[in-house]
Design a protein around this motif. Structure first.
Motif, mmCIF file in Angstrom:
data_model
loop_
_atom_site.group_PDB
_atom_site.id
_atom_site.type_symbol
_atom_site.label_atom_id
_atom_site.label_comp_id
_atom_site.label_asym_id
_atom_site.label_seq_id
_atom_site.Cartn_x
_atom_site.Cartn_y
_atom_site.Cartn_z
ATOM 1 N N ASP A 1 102.982 3.114 6.563
ATOM 2 C CA ASP A 1 102.188 2.698 7.722
ATOM 3 C C ASP A 1 100.990 1.876 7.268
ATOM 4 O OD1 ASP A 1 99.913 4.363 7.241
ATOM 5 O OD2 ASP A 1 101.076 6.069 7.981
ATOM 6 N N LYS A 2 100.406 1.189 8.221
ATOM 7 C CA LYS A 2 99.355 0.219 7.899
ATOM 8 C C LYS A 2 98.155 0.862 7.210
ATOM 9 C CE LYS A 2 100.430 -3.072 11.506
ATOM 10 N NZ LYS A 2 100.032 -3.587 12.816
ATOM 11 N N TYR A 3 97.865 2.130 7.591
ATOM 12 C CA TYR A 3 96.701 2.780 6.985
ATOM 13 C C TYR A 3 96.920 3.006 5.489
ATOM 14 C CZ TYR A 3 95.562 3.338 11.834
ATOM 15 O OH TYR A 3 95.295 3.066 13.148
ATOM 16 N N GLU A 4 98.104 3.480 5.165
ATOM 17 C CA GLU A 4 98.437 3.672 3.744
ATOM 18 C C GLU A 4 98.272 2.362 2.982
ATOM 19 O OE1 GLU A 4 102.239 6.055 2.621
ATOM 20 O OE2 GLU A 4 102.500 5.347 4.697
ATOM 21 N N LEU A 5 98.802 1.285 3.592
ATOM 22 C CA LEU A 5 98.784 -0.001 2.901
ATOM 23 C C LEU A 5 97.355 -0.499 2.716
ATOM 24 C CD1 LEU A 5 101.809 -1.706 4.700
ATOM 25 C CD2 LEU A 5 101.792 -0.655 2.443
ATOM 26 N N LYS A 6 96.563 -0.390 3.777
ATOM 27 C CA LYS A 6 95.177 -0.846 3.689
ATOM 28 C C LYS A 6 94.416 -0.030 2.658
ATOM 29 C CE LYS A 6 94.514 -3.078 8.116
ATOM 30 N NZ LYS A 6 94.126 -2.885 9.514
ATOM 31 N N ASP A 7 94.682 1.252 2.651
ATOM 32 C CA ASP A 7 94.052 2.144 1.699
ATOM 33 C C ASP A 7 94.382 1.707 0.266
ATOM 34 O OD1 ASP A 7 92.508 4.462 1.274
ATOM 35 O OD2 ASP A 7 94.336 5.458 0.553
ATOM 36 N N PHE A 8 95.650 1.424 0.043
ATOM 37 C CA PHE A 8 96.089 0.944 -1.275
ATOM 38 C C PHE A 8 95.373 -0.349 -1.653
ATOM 39 C CE2 PHE A 8 99.066 -2.236 -3.089
ATOM 40 C CZ PHE A 8 99.068 -1.780 -4.400
ATOM 41 N N LEU A 9 95.255 -1.270 -0.694
ATOM 42 C CA LEU A 9 94.628 -2.563 -0.970
ATOM 43 C C LEU A 9 93.142 -2.412 -1.288
ATOM 44 C CD1 LEU A 9 96.331 -4.700 1.829
ATOM 45 C CD2 LEU A 9 96.665 -4.961 -0.639
ATOM 46 N N LYS A 10 92.484 -1.475 -0.612
ATOM 47 C CA LYS A 10 91.047 -1.317 -0.808
ATOM 48 C C LYS A 10 90.718 -0.638 -2.132
ATOM 49 C CE LYS A 10 90.195 -0.402 3.980
ATOM 50 N NZ LYS A 10 89.741 0.668 4.868
ATOM 51 N N LYS A 11 91.538 0.322 -2.487
ATOM 52 C CA LYS A 11 91.211 1.209 -3.602
ATOM 53 C C LYS A 11 91.416 0.610 -4.989
ATOM 54 C CE LYS A 11 93.588 4.983 -3.412
ATOM 55 N NZ LYS A 11 94.236 6.181 -2.847
ATOM 56 N N ASN A 12 92.292 -0.377 -5.082
ATOM 57 C CA ASN A 12 92.859 -0.652 -6.401
ATOM 58 C C ASN A 12 92.363 -1.900 -7.133
ATOM 59 O OD1 ASN A 12 94.601 1.605 -7.004
ATOM 60 N ND2 ASN A 12 95.669 1.001 -5.136
ATOM 61 N N ASN A 13 91.256 -2.488 -6.646
ATOM 62 C CA ASN A 13 90.670 -3.573 -7.422
ATOM 63 C C ASN A 13 91.659 -4.726 -7.648
ATOM 64 O OD1 ASN A 13 88.247 -4.249 -8.498
ATOM 65 N ND2 ASN A 13 88.731 -3.527 -10.580
ATOM 66 N N LEU A 14 92.351 -5.105 -6.599
ATOM 67 C CA LEU A 14 93.431 -6.080 -6.755
ATOM 68 C C LEU A 14 92.936 -7.511 -6.608
ATOM 69 C CD1 LEU A 14 96.011 -4.313 -4.427
ATOM 70 C CD2 LEU A 14 96.021 -4.285 -6.932
ATOM 71 N N THR A 15 93.511 -8.428 -7.391
ATOM 72 C CA THR A 15 93.204 -9.844 -7.196
ATOM 73 C C THR A 15 94.326 -10.547 -6.451
ATOM 74 O OG1 THR A 15 94.073 -10.264 -9.387
ATOM 75 C CG2 THR A 15 91.673 -10.107 -9.179
ATOM 76 N N GLY A 16 95.448 -9.871 -6.302
ATOM 77 C CA GLY A 16 96.583 -10.478 -5.600
ATOM 78 C C GLY A 16 96.936 -9.722 -4.341
ATOM 79 N N ILE A 17 98.025 -10.156 -3.717
ATOM 80 C CA ILE A 17 98.555 -9.716 -2.418
ATOM 81 C C ILE A 17 97.707 -10.300 -1.284
ATOM 82 C CG2 ILE A 17 99.257 -7.880 -0.821
ATOM 83 C CD1 ILE A 17 99.722 -6.042 -3.083
ATOM 84 N N ASP A 18 98.284 -11.259 -0.598
ATOM 85 C CA ASP A 18 97.616 -11.863 0.549
ATOM 86 C C ASP A 18 98.281 -11.482 1.863
ATOM 87 O OD1 ASP A 18 95.780 -13.195 -1.053
ATOM 88 O OD2 ASP A 18 97.169 -14.837 -1.409
ATOM 89 N N ARG A 19 99.450 -10.897 1.774
ATOM 90 C CA ARG A 19 100.139 -10.495 3.013
ATOM 91 C C ARG A 19 100.944 -9.245 2.738
ATOM 92 N NH1 ARG A 19 104.690 -13.954 4.241
ATOM 93 N NH2 ARG A 19 104.556 -13.564 6.471
ATOM 94 N N MET A 20 100.914 -8.308 3.679
ATOM 95 C CA MET A 20 101.876 -7.217 3.644
ATOM 96 C C MET A 20 102.546 -7.216 5.006
ATOM 97 S SD MET A 20 100.043 -4.218 1.413
ATOM 98 C CE MET A 20 101.428 -3.677 0.438
ATOM 99 N N VAL A 21 103.834 -7.457 5.019
ATOM 100 C CA VAL A 21 104.542 -7.588 6.299
ATOM 101 C C VAL A 21 105.809 -6.731 6.265
ATOM 102 C CG1 VAL A 21 103.709 -9.920 6.788
ATOM 103 C CG2 VAL A 21 105.809 -9.627 5.468
ATOM 104 N N PRO A 22 106.255 -6.285 7.439
ATOM 105 C CA PRO A 22 107.495 -5.509 7.455
ATOM 106 C C PRO A 22 108.664 -6.350 6.933
ATOM 107 C CG PRO A 22 106.394 -5.415 9.587
ATOM 108 C CD PRO A 22 105.670 -6.426 8.771
ATOM 109 N N MET A 23 109.600 -5.701 6.286
ATOM 110 C CA MET A 23 110.784 -6.380 5.783
ATOM 111 C C MET A 23 111.425 -7.174 6.917
ATOM 112 S SD MET A 23 113.348 -4.413 3.299
ATOM 113 C CE MET A 23 112.324 -4.202 1.863
ATOM 114 N N GLY A 24 111.826 -8.388 6.623
ATOM 115 C CA GLY A 24 112.409 -9.238 7.657
ATOM 116 C C GLY A 24 111.436 -10.288 8.160
ATOM 117 N N SER A 25 110.151 -10.122 7.816
ATOM 118 C CA SER A 25 109.153 -11.099 8.270
ATOM 119 C C SER A 25 108.543 -11.882 7.118
ATOM 120 C CB SER A 25 108.003 -10.390 8.997
ATOM 121 O OG SER A 25 108.504 -9.559 10.000
#
Lengths: 395, 354
Positions: free
Chosen positions: A347-371
């Protein structure tokens, strides 16, 4: 250097050409885009071109989305936007143009010199719209040009533009960036990117066969439509959770079935695919397993030591897979190059949490499979409307 | 390692004998490259191909031809390399590099000589080359074209080059050559496109003192340029026959990666023939073998390459096998047609726009 107007006239062959600045999402631009999609529909053979079908869909999408503008600043276009589009992609240039147009700018769009049928269809639609009286103002403030790699023209246009939008390989971008633009001008670059997919094993193994097939179809669409050549096409699948080999095999067997019935390979496709596989074998040491479903689908399992994945790319249906314990362990594999992560079972909360926590320089989009292949006005980490306009405070 | 058919005609080896002997040779060549070329070893290992098993010839892993453009593939130490062949081949810009040691280079010549002796006999003939003399130009790289001209020129004597330094037909030299040697058998050699350009199109008959009725023409290098202007093999032959009375025409086909073991098309049947040094398979889009007279991707095997792993190659050409051992021209082995390069699909690049 000659002045701006004479360069504009010289480049566009239009003595009435003049940079016009407007508000983002102004009515004229929205009408133009919706009339454009009407114009495209008139082509009888449009169903042969999935890219154009998607383009029509895209055009209709924007009308709705835009009205929610509650900004406190006045926004106006930056001025003249110079778009440099890749010579090997048929429809890219029109999106780039629409970004510039929607954000209130005049546009000079360098389009691919290669002959694509899609390009012809798009340009003829534009041409017929430009003939209409109500779009005369757009005709005199926007233009599409082609030329070979003569830096002379690129220099001229660069010297008068307010923003440059550069698409292409890293080499092209670096070359163009060496060319001077006025001090207040900005560059927005879209270099090579890398994309991948993630699947939540726990959720996936619970899916009914029917639901599973639906999901695999979505992955098929993401992975095969652009022959894995688009920046947003997935190359890797990360299975997240406790390893379930049986479920993985189900996924690949199902994909193989879909490919067999839906995808038409030609000889060049399979030679490219086989060559790419061997290149990957030579470049990487650590493949545990390579499963070849004839030439329909190659599934490669690198061994545990493989960490740097951005150069492991497939083509025409070659995918790499890896098992990881949880979402957070994905971070080791994410570099600056990573653009789209298409997902299933999070779910979106898990994903946002992952993006915030991990000091990432990449990933500009997280979209459901098929999009994965959809294109949005927020792209590669830029909100293009904001980037291509000025925020003006009036207090 | 190479077995030479010194006193045997390499086009007279029948299926039963060839299959057994060829399989053994490919087996030991595969082992040799496995032991000596790291990249090749990786490929064999990753395919989990067991060299000790009883494998059939068709099951040995193929190397796609473009791999020679992407990597320096060698099965000898760099210090042993005496010559590097360079070709432009398929994709234009990147070059494929073929590394030859002394043994491999000399085997290329020996095998080519063995194959050519079937067409030309043991005697060396006066030779007219439809090109410029490559030694007029100081080239730093040894490209495939000069390599072919040098390679084939050993089968002739009294060489005459049709084109001068300015790339124009040198009528004076040509007439001198024809006057001196045109009365009896002589050899004409050139690239297919150069033959078309110069002998069929440019050559002014009124400036030529003698016809080519005693000539044996050997040409190769592919039909890509001529396909574009719709000149087929048969039109090509017809035009040469009508214009300069040239009847004996041999087309050859081969890869720079397998120099030496060329396939020869006889004017008697119009089909290309595999020799004892080479083998062909035609595969469908799943790489399954196709039956005769079905079009597909051409795979070529050769016994010559030892200093680089080029003995089993998947080409990008489309062809069909017509038959084996029973060609009307009398030559044994598989005979086939090449239909040209697989058509390039529309390339979609890094497209963010979808």
């Amino acid at each position: 250097m000659p002045d701006k107007q004479s360069i504009e006239k010289d480049i566009t062959y239009n003595k009435n050409f003049k940079t016009k600045i407007a508000e983002p999402f102004n009515k004229l631009s929205l009408n133009f885009i919706s009339d454009f999609s009407q114009e495209l529909r008139k082509f009888k053979k449009i169903s042969l071109y999935p890219d154009l079908i998607y383009l029509i869909f895209w055009c209709s999408k924007y009308k709705k989305k835009i009205t929610e503008n509650n900004e406190k600043y006045l926004r106006m276009g930056r001025g003249l936007v110079f778009h440099i589009c890749p010579s090997n992609v048929p429809t890219n240039f029109i999106y780039s143009f629409f970004f510039g147009l929607l954000s209130g700018n005049s546009n000079i769009v360098k389009i691919p010199s290669k002959d694509f049928k899609e390009k012809e269809i798009i340009l003829s639609a534009i041409k017929s719209l430009f003939k209409r009286r109500k779009y005369l103002a757009l005709k005199n403030s926007n233009t599409f040009i082609t030329y070979d790699i003569t830096t002379d023209k690129t220099k001229k246009i660069s010297s008068i533009c307010d923003a440059r939008v550069i698409w292409g390989g890293n080499k092209t971008i670096n070359e163009i960036r060496k060319i001077w633009i006025p001090e207040r001008s900005i560059d927005i670059t879209f270099p090579d990117r890398y994309s991948l997919s993630i699947i939540n094993v726990k959720k996936f193994e619970k899916e009914s066969p029917k639901e599973m097939e639906k999901l695999v179809k979505k992955f098929y669409y993401d992975g095969y439509t652009m022959n894995q050549l688009a920046c947003n096409s997935p190359h890797f699948i990360f299975w997240i959770g406790k390893k379930n080999k049986e479920a993985q095999n189900k996924f690949w067997n199902c994909l193989n079935k879909i490919v067999k019935t839906k995808f038409v390979f030609d000889h060049v496709h399979v030679v490219d695919k086989y060559t790419n596989l061997l290149e990957n074998i030579i470049n990487e040491k650590n493949f545990n397993n390579i499963k070849m479903f004839k030439n329909n689908l190659y599934v490669v399992t690198p061994d545990k030591k493989t960490k740097k994945i951005e150069n492991i790319r497939g083509i025409n249906g070659t995918f790499f897979q890896k098992n990881i314990k949880n979402l957070n362990s994905l971070k080791e594999f994410i570099s600056k190059k990573c653009q789209t992560v298409s997902y299933f079972g999070f779910d979106k909360y898990e994903l946002k949490d992952f993006l915030k926590k991990n000091n990432l320089t990449g990933i500009d989009r997280m979209v459901p499979m098929g999009s994965a292949l959809e294109i949005d006005i927020v792209w590669d980490g830029y909100d293009l409307i904001k980037s291509l306009s000025r925020a003006i405070s009036v207090e | 390692m190479l077995h030479l058919f010194k006193n045997l005609n390499p086009f007279m080896i029948k299926k039963k004998f060839k299959n057994k002997f060829f399989l053994n040779k490919i087996k030991s060549l595969t082992m040799h490259h496995y032991k000596n070329c790291n990249q090749y070893k990786k490929i064999i290992n990753n395919f989990k191909f067991n060299l000790r098993n009883k494998n059939q010839l068709k099951d040995f892993p193929m190397i796609p031809v473009r791999l020679f453009k992407k990597f320096d593939l060698k099965s000898v130490k760099s210090s042993k390399v005496v010559k590097t062949l360079v070709s432009s081949g398929t994709s234009g810009q990147t070059l494929s590099k073929i590394f030859l040691d002394k043994e491999n280079a000399s085997n290329q010549v020996k095998v080519l000589a063995n194959i050519m002796s079937v067409i030309l006999g043991k005697k060396r003939l006066p030779m007219l080359i439809i090109d410029q003399n490559p030694s007029l130009f100081n080239k730093s790289t040894f490209d495939a074209k000069s390599a072919a001209i040098f390679g084939f020129s050993i089968f002739g004597i009294n060489h005459c080059y049709l084109l001068n330094k300015k790339n124009n037909i040198d009528y004076k030299s040509l007439n001198l050559f024809l006057n001196k040697y045109g009365g009896s058998q002589f050899l004409v050699f050139g690239f297919t496109s150069m033959i078309y350009e110069n002998l069929i199109k440019k050559l002014l008959i009124k400036n030529v003192k003698k016809d080519f009725s005693n000539a044996i023409l050997l040409h190769g290098g592919g039909w890509k340029k001529l396909e574009k202007i719709k000149i087929s093999n048969s039109i090509f032959r017809e035009k040469l026959r009508k214009k300069i009375k040239l009847n004996k025409i041999y087309n050859y086909y081969g890869l720079v990666e397998q120099t030496g073991s060329i396939f020869v098309e006889s004017y008697k049947c119009g089909y290309l023939h595999a020799s004892a040094y080479s083998e062909i398979y035609v595969r469908d889009k799943n790489f399954d073998l196709l039956e005769n007279k079905k079009k597909g991707l051409i795979q070529l095997l050769s016994l010559v390459p030892t200093s680089y792993p080029g003995h089993n190659i998947l080409t990008e050409d489309i062809g069909e096998i017509i038959g084996e051992d029973d060609c009307k021209c009398g030559l044994k082995g598989k005979y086939f047609i090449v239909h040209g390069r697989a058509k390039e699909a529309e390339i979609r690049g890094c497209s963010d726009a979808r």
